[in-house]
Structures are given as structure tokens and as C-alpha cells.
Motif scaffolding. Sequence first.
Motif, mmCIF file in Angstrom:
data_model
loop_
_atom_site.group_PDB
_atom_site.id
_atom_site.type_symbol
_atom_site.label_atom_id
_atom_site.label_comp_id
_atom_site.label_asym_id
_atom_site.label_seq_id
_atom_site.Cartn_x
_atom_site.Cartn_y
_atom_site.Cartn_z
ATOM 1 N N ASN A 47 -3.402 -46.476 18.026
ATOM 2 C CA ASN A 47 -3.539 -45.059 18.154
ATOM 3 C C ASN A 47 -4.130 -44.678 17.028
ATOM 4 O OD1 ASN A 47 -2.126 -45.831 20.529
ATOM 5 N ND2 ASN A 47 -1.080 -43.600 20.654
ATOM 6 N N ILE A 94 -7.469 -36.573 20.084
ATOM 7 C CA ILE A 94 -6.328 -35.620 19.958
ATOM 8 C C ILE A 94 -5.491 -36.196 21.006
ATOM 9 C CG2 ILE A 94 -5.456 -33.375 20.725
ATOM 10 C CD1 ILE A 94 -7.907 -32.175 19.045
ATOM 11 N N THR A 95 -5.857 -36.657 22.241
ATOM 12 C CA THR A 95 -5.202 -37.166 23.442
ATOM 13 C C THR A 95 -4.587 -38.275 22.881
ATOM 14 O OG1 THR A 95 -6.606 -35.788 24.845
ATOM 15 C CG2 THR A 95 -5.103 -37.740 25.750
ATOM 16 N N GLU A 98 -1.509 -37.992 20.581
ATOM 17 C CA GLU A 98 -0.325 -37.251 21.009
ATOM 18 C C GLU A 98 0.886 -38.029 20.947
ATOM 19 O OE1 GLU A 98 0.946 -33.901 24.218
ATOM 20 O OE2 GLU A 98 -1.089 -34.705 24.312
ATOM 21 N N ILE A 101 2.200 -38.861 17.471
ATOM 22 C CA ILE A 101 2.780 -37.622 16.724
ATOM 23 C C ILE A 101 4.055 -37.479 17.143
ATOM 24 C CG2 ILE A 101 2.426 -34.927 16.685
ATOM 25 C CD1 ILE A 101 -0.473 -35.440 16.902
ATOM 26 N N HIS A 102 4.386 -37.550 18.461
ATOM 27 C CA HIS A 102 5.868 -37.453 19.108
ATOM 28 C C HIS A 102 6.916 -38.466 18.397
ATOM 29 C CE1 HIS A 102 5.035 -34.025 21.630
ATOM 30 N NE2 HIS A 102 3.796 -34.905 22.220
ATOM 31 N N TYR A 126 -2.521 -30.953 12.917
ATOM 32 C CA TYR A 126 -1.295 -30.788 13.964
ATOM 33 C C TYR A 126 -0.007 -30.486 12.923
ATOM 34 C CZ TYR A 126 2.462 -31.590 17.219
ATOM 35 O OH TYR A 126 3.537 -31.437 18.012
ATOM 36 N N ARG A 135 -8.592 -24.739 16.575
ATOM 37 C CA ARG A 135 -8.484 -26.153 16.788
ATOM 38 C C ARG A 135 -10.067 -26.524 16.642
ATOM 39 N NH1 ARG A 135 -7.153 -28.670 22.845
ATOM 40 N NH2 ARG A 135 -8.901 -27.359 23.102
#
Length: 159
Positions: A47, A94-95, A98, A101-102, A126, A135
Motif C-alpha cells: 500500500n 488516497i483510497t 486508507e 493509515i488506520h 492526513y 484536499r
Amino acid sequence: TSSLQRTEQTAAYIPHPELDEVELEAPTNSMEELIVWKQMRHRVYRNLDEIYAGTYDGMTEEEIAAADKRFGEDRKVDKLATRYPHGESYLDLITRLEPIIHELLSYTEPLLIVSHQATLRVLRTYLLRDRSRQREKCPSSDIPQHTIMKITWDGWNFE
């Protein structure tokens, strides 16, 4: 790191010291078992790979503009949503980022991320939650090459 060769080569120079149980803050299990903890354990996340330029992969911005003037102009107008032919846009990136990032937000120990400019632009935008920047400005964020940036998180805010 990302799974691409450049980041693997950079990460190869990062030391991975080992701590035994005595050096840990809170010893675990009994002293009979010697537990070795490897710091900065290397993990590869696809990713974190660079934005995929599809047909134009490996080309510079100037080479792309010379090969396809219309694409070059479209990208200047809307770099966030313009998708490379057979590749990704910043919105796709970005998708893709995600879920990681979590995952990053769940870690309590320090992290070192070795990645690429587009990926780092999105992560930094972010994490810093700079509400003064829209953005759409994310693709134009300045990410210097060959630089270490420190982002500190106190559980609520990043600095």
C-alpha cells in the motif's frame, strides 16, 4: 517500507538492534526465558508503493508532457483526480492508503516509514490534518527528497 526496490535499498541501512528482556521496560514471562525484542523490525506494505503511472511508468513529468500534451495539461488542471492511463490518480492513492493509515494509528511505538513522494504527501496531509489546505492541494505539498521528517502523535493530535 513500500515493496519497491528504492525503499528496500534505503531501509537496508537502518539498524535493527536487539534488546533482551532485562533491557525492556516491563519484563514479560519469567526470567528463565530470555526474550529478544528486535527494534525497527522491517515490514513491507504494498500500500506504501508509489502512485502507479501505468503507461507512463518510469517517465518524468517532462517526458509525459512531451509524449501526451493533453494528459500533461489535464494533470496541471486537476492533479488530484487525473488518472494515469492504465494507472492511478491521487484519489486512487488516497483510497489505497486508507487501510494502512488506520493500522498506523493503532501502533503505540515509534514508526519509521520509508516510502515515495506521492505516498508521503497523502500520509503527511492526513496525519497533520491541515485544515487550512484543501484536499485538492495535497498533490502540490512539498515533500523534499532524501529527508527525514518527524511527525509526533500524542494520542489526539499530530505535530
